[in-house]
Write a protein that holds these residues in place. Sequence first.
Motif, short mmCIF file in Angstrom:
data_model
loop_
_atom_site.label_atom_id
_atom_site.label_comp_id
_atom_site.label_asym_id
_atom_site.label_seq_id
_atom_site.Cartn_x
_atom_site.Cartn_y
_atom_site.Cartn_z
N SER A 6 99.63 -5.87 11.20
CA SER A 6 98.97 -4.92 10.30
C SER A 6 98.81 -5.54 8.92
O SER A 6 99.62 -6.33 8.45
CB SER A 6 99.79 -3.64 10.21
N SER A 52 99.00 -1.25 3.51
CA SER A 52 99.95 -0.17 3.66
C SER A 52 99.65 0.64 4.91
O SER A 52 98.49 0.85 5.26
CB SER A 52 99.90 0.75 2.43
N VAL A 53 100.68 1.09 5.57
CA VAL A 53 100.50 1.90 6.77
C VAL A 53 100.58 3.38 6.46
O VAL A 53 100.39 4.21 7.35
CB VAL A 53 101.56 1.54 7.84
N LYS A 54 100.83 3.74 5.22
CA LYS A 54 100.91 5.14 4.83
C LYS A 54 99.50 5.68 4.60
O LYS A 54 98.71 5.13 3.85
CB LYS A 54 101.74 5.30 3.57
N VAL A 55 99.22 6.79 5.27
CA VAL A 55 97.94 7.45 5.13
C VAL A 55 98.20 8.87 4.65
O VAL A 55 99.02 9.58 5.23
CB VAL A 55 97.16 7.48 6.47
N LYS A 56 97.50 9.28 3.61
CA LYS A 56 97.70 10.61 3.06
C LYS A 56 96.82 11.61 3.80
O LYS A 56 95.60 11.44 3.87
CB LYS A 56 97.36 10.63 1.57
N PHE A 57 97.44 12.64 4.39
CA PHE A 57 96.71 13.69 5.07
C PHE A 57 96.75 14.95 4.22
O PHE A 57 97.74 15.24 3.54
CB PHE A 57 97.34 14.00 6.45
#
Length: 87
Positions: free
Chosen positions: A51, A54-59
Amino acid sequence: MICLSPQCCGILAFVFGIIILCGFMLLCGHFLGGRSIAYSKNVPFESGVESLGSVKVKFFIKFYLIAMVFVIFDVEGIYIYMVDIYT
């Protein structure tokens, strides 16, 4: 108040046995399992591709509300279908 009936003692023995069995299996896995502290073991990858970023996705909160409503009505639909079949 302590319950001393045979049924209560049987249930308590069953629960106690399950707790002991789970603890035994966890300890066996800890002591008999392999250990690896290599860097490559701690790096997440998806389908063999490393990857990037960043693997953080804001929902948005609306997404979670729609998902919860869907799950609630989906599960309720299963119960209504079962009641309809067996009545």
